[in-house]
Design a protein around this motif. Sequence first.
Motif, PDB file in Angstrom:
ATOM      1  N   ILE A 106       0.857  -1.193   0.000  1.00  0.00           N
ATOM      2  CA  ILE A 106       0.000   0.000   0.000  1.00  0.00           C
ATOM      3  C   ILE A 106       0.890   1.239   0.000  1.00  0.00           C
ATOM      4  O   ILE A 106       1.948   1.267   0.625  1.00  0.00           O
ATOM      5  N   ALA A 107       0.438   2.262  -0.710  1.00  0.00           N
ATOM      6  CA  ALA A 107       1.131   3.553  -0.704  1.00  0.00           C
ATOM      7  C   ALA A 107       0.111   4.668  -0.564  1.00  0.00           C
ATOM      8  O   ALA A 107      -1.013   4.567  -1.086  1.00  0.00           O
ATOM      9  N   ARG A 108       0.499   5.715   0.136  1.00  0.00           N
ATOM     10  CA  ARG A 108      -0.311   6.924   0.128  1.00  0.00           C
ATOM     11  C   ARG A 108       0.002   7.667  -1.158  1.00  0.00           C
ATOM     12  O   ARG A 108       1.170   7.941  -1.472  1.00  0.00           O
ATOM     13  N   ILE A 109      -1.020   7.969  -1.923  1.00  0.00           N
ATOM     14  CA  ILE A 109      -0.813   8.535  -3.251  1.00  0.00           C
ATOM     15  C   ILE A 109       0.028   9.803  -3.196  1.00  0.00           C
ATOM     16  O   ILE A 109       0.901  10.024  -4.043  1.00  0.00           O
ATOM     17  N   ALA A 110      -0.180  10.618  -2.175  1.00  0.00           N
ATOM     18  CA  ALA A 110       0.557  11.878  -2.071  1.00  0.00           C
ATOM     19  C   ALA A 110       2.049  11.666  -1.865  1.00  0.00           C
ATOM     20  O   ALA A 110       2.851  12.576  -2.122  1.00  0.00           O
ATOM     21  N   ASP A 111       2.453  10.478  -1.416  1.00  0.00           N
ATOM     22  CA  ASP A 111       3.860  10.204  -1.124  1.00  0.00           C
ATOM     23  C   ASP A 111       4.586   9.481  -2.251  1.00  0.00           C
ATOM     24  O   ASP A 111       5.791   9.222  -2.145  1.00  0.00           O
ATOM     25  N   LEU A 112       3.888   9.135  -3.326  1.00  0.00           N
ATOM     26  CA  LEU A 112       4.506   8.339  -4.382  1.00  0.00           C
ATOM     27  C   LEU A 112       5.590   9.118  -5.119  1.00  0.00           C
ATOM     28  O   LEU A 112       5.441  10.303  -5.411  1.00  0.00           O
ATOM     29  N   ALA A 113       6.665   8.402  -5.439  1.00  0.00           N
ATOM     30  CA  ALA A 113       7.721   8.983  -6.254  1.00  0.00           C
ATOM     31  C   ALA A 113       7.247   9.086  -7.696  1.00  0.00           C
ATOM     32  O   ALA A 113       6.325   8.390  -8.126  1.00  0.00           O
TER      33      ALA A 113
END
Length: 258
Positions: A106-113
């Motif tokens: 899971i990733a927080r969309i705002a934190d994606l590279a």
Amino acid sequence: MDISEVLALFDRQMRRDTLADAPGARIERVGKVVRQVGAKGGWSAVVWSGLDQASARSAIAEQVQYFTELGREFEWKHYSHDQPENLGELLLAAGFEAEPDEALMIARIADLADGGGLPEGVRLHPVTTPADVELMLSAHEGAFETTADWLRPSLLDMLAESPGTVSMVVAMADDMPVCGARMELQPGTEFASLWGGGTVPAWRGRGIYRALVAHRAKIAAKHGYRYLQVDASDESRPILQRLGFAALSTTTPYVYKP
């Protein structure tokens, strides 16, 4: 991202309080078990359970009896943090067969590279017609070197019945489909789920998978979703980690065939 907090949110929104994932399917809540009964030919599964050592065996037996009477193969979608700790062993003892593990990432969309762009000569083609579905299936078969006939009915149903909650795309190199991917937007939750993304061998290592993750992340963010979720294979896990995804658990499909 607080791992334990997000995992608890995922369990509640995507498993315990889940909605049916396909037209004609239904969700049933029986005691401490949540199950999906698929439409004819569709996916049936136990998607969540809140069991303990005292209740696990009887709950497993009840689900086996229920789906056997329906004449349905079904999956118990097990996560490594599920209780009791030996739930997987109990499923095997009851006649289930374990399929390969995948990582719940899971990733927080705002934190994606930044996923980077597509390689030269590759373009994205949205899947909006049955003919486009055939392009997507061709990419899947080339990537995984297996037939995708089993996937056709569900993709066509999604296209016809749920266009607002699914986004499908094919990466095309000239007229050749080289990668197909979809995203399912889960109404009432903060999660969008990524599926597919396998790339044909000749086009691997050029950033197509990363670009498709970034493409779908933008769509999810536009619709107000906070997180992306993937059941990741060993091949995609390192790519997703570099993009900012975290592994929260391990999921194993335990399949029962009546």
